[in-house]
Design an enzyme around this catalytic site. Structure first.
Site, PDB file in Angstrom:
ATOM      1  N   CYS A   2     -40.191 -35.747 -33.960  1.00  0.00           N
ATOM      2  CA  CYS A   2     -39.064 -34.778 -34.123  1.00  0.00           C
ATOM      3  C   CYS A   2     -38.401 -34.454 -32.905  1.00  0.00           C
ATOM      4  O   CYS A   2     -39.175 -33.910 -32.040  1.00  0.00           O
ATOM      5  CB  CYS A   2     -39.143 -33.774 -34.982  1.00  0.00           C
ATOM      6  SG  CYS A   2     -37.633 -32.712 -35.090  1.00  0.00           S
ATOM      7  N   ASP A  17     -36.465 -42.055 -39.984  1.00  0.00           N
ATOM      8  CA  ASP A  17     -37.359 -41.012 -38.955  1.00  0.00           C
ATOM      9  C   ASP A  17     -38.435 -41.559 -38.050  1.00  0.00           C
ATOM     10  O   ASP A  17     -38.690 -41.074 -36.755  1.00  0.00           O
ATOM     11  CB  ASP A  17     -37.945 -40.165 -40.143  1.00  0.00           C
ATOM     12  CG  ASP A  17     -38.404 -38.958 -39.450  1.00  0.00           C
ATOM     13  OD1 ASP A  17     -38.387 -38.530 -38.470  1.00  0.00           O
ATOM     14  OD2 ASP A  17     -39.309 -38.269 -40.253  1.00  0.00           O
ATOM     15  N   ASN A  43     -45.223 -38.790 -38.281  1.00  0.00           N
ATOM     16  CA  ASN A  43     -45.269 -38.530 -39.810  1.00  0.00           C
ATOM     17  C   ASN A  43     -46.729 -39.053 -40.452  1.00  0.00           C
ATOM     18  O   ASN A  43     -47.206 -40.050 -39.857  1.00  0.00           O
ATOM     19  CB  ASN A  43     -44.040 -39.318 -40.541  1.00  0.00           C
ATOM     20  CG  ASN A  43     -42.816 -38.938 -40.015  1.00  0.00           C
ATOM     21  OD1 ASN A  43     -42.438 -37.832 -40.387  1.00  0.00           O
ATOM     22  ND2 ASN A  43     -42.017 -39.738 -39.198  1.00  0.00           N
ATOM     23  N   HIS A  78     -46.287 -33.852 -41.509  1.00  0.00           N
ATOM     24  CA  HIS A  78     -46.629 -34.485 -40.224  1.00  0.00           C
ATOM     25  C   HIS A  78     -48.196 -34.127 -40.015  1.00  0.00           C
ATOM     26  O   HIS A  78     -48.641 -33.140 -40.467  1.00  0.00           O
ATOM     27  CB  HIS A  78     -45.725 -33.722 -38.938  1.00  0.00           C
ATOM     28  CG  HIS A  78     -44.468 -34.455 -38.817  1.00  0.00           C
ATOM     29  ND1 HIS A  78     -43.877 -34.616 -37.998  1.00  0.00           N
ATOM     30  CD2 HIS A  78     -43.715 -34.738 -40.168  1.00  0.00           C
ATOM     31  CE1 HIS A  78     -42.630 -34.995 -38.070  1.00  0.00           C
ATOM     32  NE2 HIS A  78     -42.445 -34.999 -39.346  1.00  0.00           N
ATOM     33  N   HIS A  98     -42.834 -33.814 -47.235  1.00  0.00           N
ATOM     34  CA  HIS A  98     -42.801 -34.371 -45.908  1.00  0.00           C
ATOM     35  C   HIS A  98     -43.745 -33.933 -45.089  1.00  0.00           C
ATOM     36  O   HIS A  98     -43.361 -32.726 -44.375  1.00  0.00           O
ATOM     37  CB  HIS A  98     -41.152 -34.568 -45.629  1.00  0.00           C
ATOM     38  CG  HIS A  98     -41.054 -35.212 -44.553  1.00  0.00           C
ATOM     39  ND1 HIS A  98     -40.086 -36.545 -44.155  1.00  0.00           N
ATOM     40  CD2 HIS A  98     -41.553 -35.068 -43.092  1.00  0.00           C
ATOM     41  CE1 HIS A  98     -40.180 -36.738 -43.292  1.00  0.00           C
ATOM     42  NE2 HIS A  98     -40.891 -36.291 -42.267  1.00  0.00           N
TER      43      HIS A  98
END
Length: 314
Positions: A254, A29, A263, A223, A221
């Site tokens: 993303c 990611d 992140n 951000h 998860h």
């Protein structure tokens, strides 16, 4: 209470897990949005260094079609270079049956599918409705389970969507329930555009518990778009979540949500967890050195505040 140079003073928090497993997403990611392709050897070294810092779960790559994520087109070359790392789980993302075939062919033992809680993002990311995407994933998950693989279900846009705004809790719970029922061992609740706040996190976790989704099947998860990632993580820990996704050095975003910033940085997470007396198994010094090294490979400084603070002390 304890404290040493370069480490936070430890003050144990009440009602928190004794240990948190960090699901490191930097190599997948974190790097997938990089405009210039990172050499495969650098990616492999990144994974090795992350493992050497004590991280036990490192998401290695994605078996998505190279057209969609050119950065990860080297999955077949990369995975064999790191698959023999001892004591490290190396999950890989598989978007469909073909992706699963590729992962199985290389001996992957853990895979992940990537669903959406909202119609707009499902359309942008997968060109399908939410239900069509789930229907596509179900045979993939079923076959992975039949092969003895552990399966993670990522669920994006759990808190807010750039097109639809705030996402109703019941909508998120419905998709989570579907992913659990089809066989996912773990669900990662994604705040893809970083709009969640601690009360929102607590409310969603409460609703999920009421719907029969066990907290020990959940990961978070976050951000850090609005600076809430650590606060939201703490709220999740207070509700019993024991797995947190993060990215070394704060890499990543993303590609289908332009407002999404990086992140949660693994170093920032580890600093907080260690300060709360929560075990991670991570050597923060070695991890920080790894992120400094990776930042040098990418030609820009790490956005992680902890990396900057600790590296400036040297």
């Amino acid at each position: 209470m304890t404290g040493t140079e370069g480490l936070p003073m430890t003050v144990h928090g009440r009602g928190l897990p004794d240990r948190v497993r960090i699901h490191e997403v930097g190599p997948r990611d974190g790097l997938q949005n990089e405009k210039s392709v990172v050499p495969t050897e650098i990616k492999a070294e990144f994974i090795r260094r992350l493992a050497a810092s004590g991280l036990t779960t490192v998401e290695a790559t994605s078996f998505v079609h190279p057209k969609w994520v050119p950065q990860l087109a080297d999955a077949e070359k990369l995975f064999p270079m790191v698959s023999s790392l001892a004591g490290v789980r190396l999950p890989v993302l598989v978007p469909n049956d073909r992706g699963l075939d590729r992962a199985l062919g290389l001996g992957a033992r853990e895979v992940a599918v990537f669903a959406s809680a909202t119609e707009s993002f499902a359309k942008a990311n997968l060109n399908r409705t939410v239900d069509e995407a789930l229907a596509m994933f179900e045979p993939v998950v079923t076959r992975a389970v039949e092969h003895g693989l552990r399966v993670r279900g990522y669920l994006s846009m759990c808190f807010g969507d750039p097109w639809e705004g705030p996402v109703p809790l019941a909508q998120v719970v419905r998709v989570c329930r579907r992913l659990v029922d089809m066989g996912c061992d773990e669900l990662s609740l994604g705040d893809t555009i970083g709009v969640a706040t601690p009360g929102h996190v607590a409310a969603l976790l409460t609703e999920l518990g009421g719907a029969g989704v066990p907290v020990d099947r959940l990961a978070v998860h976050f951000h850090d778009t609005y600076g809430q990632a650590l606060a939201n993580t703490l709220a999740a820990l207070q509700h019993g979540v024991g797995v947190v996704d993060s990215s070394a050095g704060g890499l990543g975003g993303c590609p289908y949500a332009k407002s999404a910033t990086g992140n949660l940085a693994t170093e920032d997470l580890v600093w907080m967890l260690h300060g709360l007396g929560i075990e991670t198994g991570v050597d923060l010094g070695r991890l920080t050195a790894t992120s400094v090294w990776m930042a040098e490979q990418l030609g820009r400084p790490s956005p992680s505040r902890t990396v900057r603070a600790l590296s400036h002390k040297e």
